[in-house]
Motif scaffolding. Structure first.
Motif, PDB file in Angstrom:
ATOM      1  N   HIS A  40      12.060   5.194   1.124  1.00 59.92           N
ATOM      2  CA  HIS A  40      12.265   6.276   2.096  1.00 59.92           C
ATOM      3  C   HIS A  40      11.552   6.036   3.416  1.00 59.92           C
ATOM      4  O   HIS A  40      11.651   6.861   4.319  1.00 59.92           O
ATOM      5  CB  HIS A  40      11.828   7.611   1.500  1.00 59.92           C
ATOM      6  CG  HIS A  40      10.350   7.737   1.228  1.00 59.92           C
ATOM      7  ND1 HIS A  40       9.571   6.690   0.811  1.00 59.92           N
ATOM      8  CD2 HIS A  40       9.521   8.797   1.334  1.00 59.92           C
ATOM      9  CE1 HIS A  40       8.327   7.113   0.650  1.00 59.92           C
ATOM     10  NE2 HIS A  40       8.273   8.386   0.967  1.00 59.92           N
ATOM     11  N   GLU A  75      -3.478   7.348   9.250  1.00 57.18           N
ATOM     12  CA  GLU A  75      -2.199   7.024   8.607  1.00 57.18           C
ATOM     13  C   GLU A  75      -1.902   5.539   8.747  1.00 57.18           C
ATOM     14  O   GLU A  75      -2.499   4.829   9.538  1.00 57.18           O
ATOM     15  CB  GLU A  75      -1.068   7.793   9.323  1.00 57.18           C
ATOM     16  CG  GLU A  75      -0.936   9.244   8.897  1.00 57.18           C
ATOM     17  CD  GLU A  75      -0.095   9.416   7.644  1.00 57.18           C
ATOM     18  OE1 GLU A  75       0.407   8.412   7.107  1.00 57.18           O
ATOM     19  OE2 GLU A  75       0.060  10.550   7.196  1.00 57.18           O
ATOM     20  N   GLY A  76      -0.882   5.103   8.005  1.00 58.88           N
ATOM     21  CA  GLY A  76      -0.417   3.731   8.141  1.00 58.88           C
ATOM     22  C   GLY A  76       1.077   3.706   7.910  1.00 58.88           C
ATOM     23  O   GLY A  76       1.724   4.754   7.948  1.00 58.88           O
ATOM     24  N   GLY A  77       1.464   2.579   7.506  1.00 56.83           N
ATOM     25  CA  GLY A  77       0.944   1.572   6.594  1.00 56.83           C
ATOM     26  C   GLY A  77      -0.006   2.183   5.571  1.00 56.83           C
ATOM     27  O   GLY A  77      -0.024   3.384   5.387  1.00 56.83           O
ATOM     28  N   GLU A  78      -0.740   1.350   4.902  1.00 57.46           N
ATOM     29  CA  GLU A  78      -1.689   1.872   3.916  1.00 57.46           C
ATOM     30  C   GLU A  78      -3.093   1.853   4.517  1.00 57.46           C
ATOM     31  O   GLU A  78      -3.678   0.772   4.689  1.00 57.46           O
ATOM     32  CB  GLU A  78      -1.603   1.045   2.627  1.00 57.46           C
ATOM     33  CG  GLU A  78      -2.614   1.407   1.586  1.00 57.46           C
ATOM     34  CD  GLU A  78      -2.745   2.924   1.312  1.00 57.46           C
ATOM     35  OE1 GLU A  78      -1.724   3.620   1.218  1.00 57.46           O
ATOM     36  OE2 GLU A  78      -3.906   3.385   1.218  1.00 57.46           O
ATOM     37  N   THR A 107      -4.238   9.622   4.311  1.00 63.70           N
ATOM     38  CA  THR A 107      -3.070   9.683   3.426  1.00 63.70           C
ATOM     39  C   THR A 107      -2.909   8.311   2.779  1.00 63.70           C
ATOM     40  O   THR A 107      -2.828   7.298   3.487  1.00 63.70           O
ATOM     41  CB  THR A 107      -1.803  10.034   4.221  1.00 63.70           C
ATOM     42  OG1 THR A 107      -2.041  11.212   4.975  1.00 63.70           O
ATOM     43  CG2 THR A 107      -0.625  10.275   3.297  1.00 63.70           C
ATOM     44  N   THR A 108      -2.900   8.294   1.451  1.00 60.24           N
ATOM     45  CA  THR A 108      -2.871   7.006   0.750  1.00 60.24           C
ATOM     46  C   THR A 108      -1.800   6.986  -0.340  1.00 60.24           C
ATOM     47  O   THR A 108      -1.466   8.030  -0.916  1.00 60.24           O
ATOM     48  CB  THR A 108      -4.250   6.689   0.119  1.00 60.24           C
ATOM     49  OG1 THR A 108      -4.169   5.444  -0.593  1.00 60.24           O
ATOM     50  CG2 THR A 108      -4.715   7.774  -0.851  1.00 60.24           C
ATOM     51  N   SER A 125       0.181  10.387  -1.918  1.00 55.55           N
ATOM     52  CA  SER A 125       1.640  10.541  -1.905  1.00 55.55           C
ATOM     53  C   SER A 125       2.199  10.360  -3.300  1.00 55.55           C
ATOM     54  O   SER A 125       2.027   9.302  -3.920  1.00 55.55           O
ATOM     55  CB  SER A 125       2.266   9.500  -0.962  1.00 55.55           C
ATOM     56  OG  SER A 125       1.780   9.712   0.328  1.00 55.55           O
ATOM     57  N   ARG A 137       8.963   4.026  -5.018  1.00 61.87           N
ATOM     58  CA  ARG A 137       7.783   3.243  -4.644  1.00 61.87           C
ATOM     59  C   ARG A 137       7.603   1.931  -5.397  1.00 61.87           C
ATOM     60  O   ARG A 137       6.756   1.122  -5.009  1.00 61.87           O
ATOM     61  CB  ARG A 137       6.541   4.124  -4.780  1.00 61.87           C
ATOM     62  CG  ARG A 137       6.535   5.192  -3.702  1.00 61.87           C
ATOM     63  CD  ARG A 137       5.367   6.127  -3.710  1.00 61.87           C
ATOM     64  NE  ARG A 137       5.438   6.976  -2.541  1.00 61.87           N
ATOM     65  CZ  ARG A 137       4.736   6.785  -1.433  1.00 61.87           C
ATOM     66  NH1 ARG A 137       3.872   5.821  -1.345  1.00 61.87           N
ATOM     67  NH2 ARG A 137       4.914   7.590  -0.402  1.00 61.87           N
ATOM     68  N   ASN A 160       1.005  14.920  -1.872  1.00 59.65           N
ATOM     69  CA  ASN A 160       2.023  15.135  -0.838  1.00 59.65           C
ATOM     70  C   ASN A 160       3.330  14.600  -1.414  1.00 59.65           C
ATOM     71  O   ASN A 160       3.465  13.399  -1.631  1.00 59.65           O
ATOM     72  CB  ASN A 160       1.632  14.350   0.428  1.00 59.65           C
ATOM     73  CG  ASN A 160       2.540  14.667   1.588  1.00 59.65           C
ATOM     74  OD1 ASN A 160       2.572  15.797   2.058  1.00 59.65           O
ATOM     75  ND2 ASN A 160       3.301  13.676   2.041  1.00 59.65           N
ATOM     76  N   HIS A 192      12.814  14.836   2.552  1.00 55.06           N
ATOM     77  CA  HIS A 192      13.082  13.547   3.191  1.00 55.06           C
ATOM     78  C   HIS A 192      13.674  13.743   4.586  1.00 55.06           C
ATOM     79  O   HIS A 192      14.631  14.505   4.759  1.00 55.06           O
ATOM     80  CB  HIS A 192      14.059  12.747   2.330  1.00 55.06           C
ATOM     81  CG  HIS A 192      14.420  11.428   2.929  1.00 55.06           C
ATOM     82  ND1 HIS A 192      13.535  10.377   2.983  1.00 55.06           N
ATOM     83  CD2 HIS A 192      15.550  11.005   3.549  1.00 55.06           C
ATOM     84  CE1 HIS A 192      14.110   9.350   3.593  1.00 55.06           C
ATOM     85  NE2 HIS A 192      15.340   9.708   3.946  1.00 55.06           N
ATOM     86  N   THR A 193      13.105  13.065   5.547  1.00 54.07           N
ATOM     87  CA  THR A 193      13.653  13.065   6.903  1.00 54.07           C
ATOM     88  C   THR A 193      14.449  11.769   7.073  1.00 54.07           C
ATOM     89  O   THR A 193      13.908  10.681   6.861  1.00 54.07           O
ATOM     90  CB  THR A 193      12.500  13.158   7.933  1.00 54.07           C
ATOM     91  OG1 THR A 193      11.751  14.336   7.645  1.00 54.07           O
ATOM     92  CG2 THR A 193      13.035  13.229   9.348  1.00 54.07           C
TER      93      THR A 193
END
Ligand SMILES: C[S@@+](CC[C@H](N)C(=O)[O-])C[C@H]1O[C@@H](n2cnc3c(N)ncnc32)[C@H](O)[C@@H]1O
Ligand code: SF4
Length: 298
Positions: A40, A75-78, A107-108, A125, A137, A160, A192-193
């Motif tokens: 996603h 945020e990332g990436g990780e 956020t991980t 997440s 994932r 999340n 989902h966007t």
């Protein structure tokens, strides 16, 4: 805490009654390097990842603070992968606090241990239980997430979830799982966007409405759902004025945006980020949303 009690009403009054458009929160992408390739996601960059230096991130934090922002989400990436010499994410968290940010979040994907992460709150997440999560994932991601969440020992970890055309039937079980997980405080629900290439995961509106009704029912029954009922109701149709400038975004390539990049991608009508509805409800003074925001932030 005293600073927040003064700053938040001041920021709100300026924005609501005097037309000020200063950000309150910064979404800071520290790199787009990732250890997953989720179906996603349009952020990760396998071929040529951008990895910011400590100096660049300090400069971006100072810029955001000067704009008015007081909360930062790394945020990332990780983000847990980020390194610059001996520095890891904790160095950035300490610097953000020294600059004056009230709180930091990370956020991980929880594929690496995050027990030593010193952010005030951590978003993990989770896109469903077991195979639902792994469809998005990849194989093995759910077991690693479960282990790292169980071992993290952090007092403020929430899930999340991004609800899409493949996992929408698993929302109830995922909320139940969050409630029964002793390491988890609450769960935030988003849709989902459909960024380019991920349109097939967009959940049709009639199904979205049913899922939202189910979430509202669970919220009323006392499940630890972060979204407010007012914010959830707005997400049923997305027809409300957006206040996406409440967050400024600094992208992994260093681009500074005064609001969510969704407007550039032209996906606002189909936006699934729960924050969009929450911000509108705060601006229209919905008490349940204001209470939910205070609980989250303070
Ligand atoms: C881009 S990831 C970065 C942080 C970390 N790698 C992770 O996965 O938690 C941040 C959040 O954006 C969500 N996300 C990614 N693509 C999305 C999309 N198309 N619509 C809505 N949320 C999305 C992810 O599920 C995750 O919760
Ligand atoms: S782990 Fe996060 S950044 Fe990486 S691909 Fe998945 S959603 Fe994107």
């Amino acid at each position: 805490m005293a600073k927040q009690l003064f700053y938040l009403p001041w920021w709100f009054a300026r924005a609501r009654f005097f037309g000020s458009r200063r950000p309150l929160q910064t979404v800071l992408f520290i790199s787009d390097k990732c250890n997953l390739t989720c179906k996603h996601c349009n952020v990760y960059n396998l071929a040529n990842p951008n990895i910011k230096t400590t100096e660049q991130i300090i400069e971006e934090l100072k810029y955001s603070y000067a704009q008015g922002s007081r909360f930062v989400d790394f945020e990332g990436g990780e983000p847990m992968l980020w390194r610059d010499g001996e520095h890891n994410i904790n160095h950035l968290i300490h610097i953000a606090k020294e600059i004056g940010f009230f709180s930091t979040t990370v956020t991980t994907n929880a594929q690496m241990p995050f027990a030593d992460c010193e952010a005030d709150s951590i978003w993990v997440s989770l896109d469903g239980i077991g195979e639902f999560h792994e469809y998005i994932r990849g194989e093995g991601t759910f077991a690693r997430l479960e282990k790292n969440v169980a071992e993290c020992g952090h007092p403020d970890v929430s899930f999340n979830m991004v609800i899409n055309a493949k996992n929408y039937t698993n929302v109830r079980d995922t909320i139940e799982y969050a409630k029964n997980n002793p390491a988890i405080r609450a769960i935030s629900l988003n849709f989902h966007t459909p960024y380019e290439g991920t349109e097939y995961l967009f959940l049709e509106w009639d199904k979205r409405i049913k899922v939202i009704d189910e979430i509202i029912e669970m919220k009323r029954a006392g499940y630890p759902i972060i979204n407010s009922i007012s914010g959830l109701k707005l997400m049923k149709h997305n027809k409300f004025s957006k206040q996406c400038w409440v967050s400024n975004f600094i992208m992994a390539d260093g681009t500074r945006l005064p609001e969510c990049p969704g407007s550039i991608a032209g996906v606002c009508d189909q936006c699934g980020f729960g924050m969009a509805g929450e911000m509108h409800s705060v601006f229209t003074l919905r008490p349940d949303t204001i209470m939910a925001g205070m609980k989250l932030r303070m």
